[in-house]
Design a protein around this motif. Structure first.
Motif, PDB file in Angstrom:
ATOM      1  N   ILE A   1      -8.660  88.843  49.417  1.00 20.42           N
ATOM      2  CA  ILE A   1      -8.063  87.572  49.822  1.00 20.42           C
ATOM      3  C   ILE A   1      -8.484  87.236  51.252  1.00 20.42           C
ATOM      4  N   ILE A   2      -8.387  88.207  52.140  1.00 18.20           N
ATOM      5  CA  ILE A   2      -8.767  87.993  53.539  1.00 18.20           C
ATOM      6  C   ILE A   2     -10.236  87.581  53.620  1.00 18.20           C
ATOM      7  N   ASN A   3     -11.095  88.288  52.925  1.00 19.49           N
ATOM      8  CA  ASN A   3     -12.512  87.963  52.986  1.00 19.49           C
ATOM      9  C   ASN A   3     -12.783  86.539  52.509  1.00 19.49           C
TER      10      ASN A   3
ATOM     11  N   ASP B   1     -18.722  90.891  48.898  1.00 23.17           N
ATOM     12  CA  ASP B   1     -20.161  90.652  48.774  1.00 23.17           C
ATOM     13  C   ASP B   1     -20.647  90.215  50.158  1.00 23.17           C
ATOM     14  N   GLN B   2     -20.445  88.951  50.511  1.00 23.13           N
ATOM     15  CA  GLN B   2     -20.770  88.460  51.854  1.00 23.13           C
ATOM     16  C   GLN B   2     -19.489  88.442  52.676  1.00 23.13           C
TER      17      GLN B   2
ATOM     18  N   THR C   1     -20.617  99.846  49.335  1.00 20.22           N
ATOM     19  CA  THR C   1     -19.465  98.960  49.152  1.00 20.22           C
ATOM     20  C   THR C   1     -18.570  99.006  50.384  1.00 20.22           C
ATOM     21  N   VAL C   2     -18.185  97.829  50.874  1.00 15.58           N
ATOM     22  CA  VAL C   2     -17.267  97.748  52.010  1.00 15.58           C
ATOM     23  C   VAL C   2     -15.901  98.253  51.568  1.00 15.58           C
ATOM     24  N   GLU C   3     -15.385  99.239  52.267  1.00 19.43           N
ATOM     25  CA  GLU C   3     -14.079  99.827  51.946  1.00 19.43           C
ATOM     26  C   GLU C   3     -13.001  99.438  52.952  1.00 19.43           C
TER      27      GLU C   3
ATOM     28  N   GLY D   1     -15.849  84.320  52.999  1.00 24.62           N
ATOM     29  CA  GLY D   1     -16.694  85.329  52.367  1.00 24.62           C
ATOM     30  C   GLY D   1     -16.710  85.203  50.857  1.00 24.62           C
ATOM     31  N   THR D   2     -17.507  86.029  50.217  1.00 26.75           N
ATOM     32  CA  THR D   2     -17.617  86.040  48.757  1.00 26.75           C
ATOM     33  C   THR D   2     -17.321  87.433  48.226  1.00 26.75           C
TER      34      THR D   2
END
Length: 156
Positions: free
Chosen positions: A47-49, A101-102, A117-119, A54-55
Motif C-alpha cells: 500500500i505504501i509503495n 516492482d518499481q 525481492t524488496v523485503e 510505485g508498482t
C-alpha cells in the motif's frame, strides 16, 4: 491491491478488496500529510509503495506460504532502522505473492531477499517504515518484537 491503482492491468492479482484499498490509501494519505509515523507490514508495504507512485509484481513465485506455513529465508540490509535492530543479515518469513516492482517516490529499499525481492523500505523524509515479512510471527526465529518497540519509540 487493484492493479489499476498502479497503472497496470490485472494479470495475476487475486482476492481484491477495492473498499479496503481505498480506505487504506486514504488513511495513509492523511497520516503521511500530518507526518505521523507509519509502519506497514506485508500488504502495508505494498500500500505504501503504491501510494507513493510505485508498482507491484502481481504474482511472485517462491515467496508464498506453503501448506499454511511461512517460508523462511535470509535477507541482507543496508544501513537503516532494521540494521540498527538486527545487524546486516537476518532470517525473515515469507507468505506473500505480491511485492515491490518499481519503488515509489521518496522510498528507499533497505532489505532484500536472495532473489532481489524488496523485503523492507523506508521513506527518505517521512517517518514511514515498512517490511514485507511478518514480525508478529517471527518471535521464535528472529525477535520481531524489536521492530514494534522501535516503532513505538518513533511514535513517542
Amino acid at each position: 491491491m487493484e492493479p489499476w491503482r498502479y497503472g497496470c492491468v490485472n494479470t495475476a492479482s487475486r482476492g481484491l478488496t477495492p473498499d479496503r484499498d481505498a480506505a487504506e490509501l486514504a488513511l495513509l494519505k492523511r497520516f503521511s500529510a500530518a507526518k505521523k509515523p507509519i509502519l506497514g507490514i506485508c500488504r502495508g508495504l505494498q500500500i505504501i509503495n503504491v501510494a507513493f507512485g510505485g508498482t507491484l509484481i502481481q504474482d511472485l513465485p517462491g515467496h508464498n506460504a506453503v501448506n499454511g506455513m511461512d517460508r523462511l529465508h535470509n535477507v541482507c540490509m543496508t544501513p537503516s532502522f532494521l540494521q540498527v535492530l538486527y545487524g546486516t543479515t537476518m532470517l525473515t518469513n515469507s507468505a506473500h505473492h505480491q511485492a515491490v516492482d518499481q519503488l515509489g517516490q521518496g522510498l528507499r529499499a533497505v532489505q532484500w531477499a536472495p532473489d532481489g525481492t524488496v523485503e523492507a523500505l523506508c521513506h527518505t523524509q517521512l517517518p514511514i517504515w515498512a517490511v514485507q515479512w511478518h514480525p508478529e510471527r517471527m518471535n521464535v526465529v528472529t525477535d520481531g518484537v524489536r521492530l514494534f518497540r522501535a516503532f513505538l519509540s518513533l511514535c513517542s
